[in-house]
Design a protein around this motif. Structure first.
Motif, mmCIF file in Angstrom:
data_model
loop_
_atom_site.group_PDB
_atom_site.id
_atom_site.type_symbol
_atom_site.label_atom_id
_atom_site.label_comp_id
_atom_site.label_asym_id
_atom_site.label_seq_id
_atom_site.Cartn_x
_atom_site.Cartn_y
_atom_site.Cartn_z
ATOM 1 N N VAL A 41 15.995 11.719 9.322
ATOM 2 C CA VAL A 41 15.335 10.507 9.816
ATOM 3 C C VAL A 41 16.361 9.644 10.528
ATOM 4 O O VAL A 41 17.565 9.767 10.299
ATOM 5 C CB VAL A 41 14.659 9.717 8.665
ATOM 6 N N ALA A 65 9.032 3.286 8.516
ATOM 7 C CA ALA A 65 7.741 3.978 8.494
ATOM 8 C C ALA A 65 6.677 2.902 8.635
ATOM 9 O O ALA A 65 6.328 2.224 7.678
ATOM 10 C CB ALA A 65 7.582 4.752 7.190
ATOM 11 N N GLU A 70 3.864 8.202 9.582
ATOM 12 C CA GLU A 70 5.231 8.031 9.069
ATOM 13 C C GLU A 70 5.221 7.633 7.598
ATOM 14 O O GLU A 70 6.049 8.091 6.815
ATOM 15 C CB GLU A 70 5.980 6.983 9.894
ATOM 16 N N GLN A 73 4.462 10.657 5.414
ATOM 17 C CA GLN A 73 5.577 11.592 5.327
ATOM 18 C C GLN A 73 6.750 10.992 4.549
ATOM 19 O O GLN A 73 7.383 11.680 3.759
ATOM 20 C CB GLN A 73 6.019 12.001 6.725
#
Length: 164
Positions: A41, A65, A70, A73
């Motif tokens: 990331v 996120a 996002e 995940q």
């Protein structure tokens, strides 16, 4: 006797050849297991933690996120999280939230934060891959996930604040 000697030499040579073949297959060089690299990331945001007096305690680099994909995940399949790094989850509205550790190989501290950027709940040392639901207990709009033990080592507690 001569015939017996030739036969013994032949047997000996066959035995040595078999031993060499077997030992070549059992060499000291061991194959390394294939490690799953995992997902990476990008850490694009700074999150600063403040004590109740308003003094800065520490700052981390965070991946953000801020959309459904996002957030879903999160840190799933991330095998390495550098020290003083984490993920900041941003939701559209404040409400009770719940997180779980499915497909997350790291032990984390999960920090729930309300719209005033006050820490309302901390779950420390979550178990990797746990299916338990870690809830905010109170309405929250932000969540910070960091390596397990971070809150303890920096004395981060509920009632303190963050900023980003």
């Amino acid at each position: 006797m001569k015939f017996h000697l030739k036969s013994s030499k032949k047997s000996l040579l066959i035995g040595i050849a078999a031993l060499l073949i077997v030992s070549a297959g059992c060499s000291d060089k061991k194959e390394q297991p294939t490690q799953r690299k995992g997902r990476t990331v990008d850490y694009t945001e700074e999150v600063t933690f403040f004590d109740t007096a308003g003094d800065s305690i520490t700052t981390i680099q965070a991946a953000v996120a801020d959309d459904q994909s996002e957030r879903s995940q999160g840190l799933m399949d991330v095998n390495e999280l550098p020290q003083d790094h984490g993920m900041l989850f941003i939701f559209e509205e404040q409400r009770p939230l719940g997180f779980w550790m499915a497909n997350t190989p790291l032990s984390l501290d999960i920090i729930f934060v309300n719209q005033d950027k006050e820490i309302v709940r901390i779950h420390q040392n979550t178990q990797p891959f746990a299916e338990k639901n870690f809830t905010s207990g109170k309405p929250a709009i932000y969540v910070v996930e960091i390596n397990a033990g971070f809150c303890l080592s920096h004395d981060i507690q509920e009632g303190m604040r963050i900023d980003f």
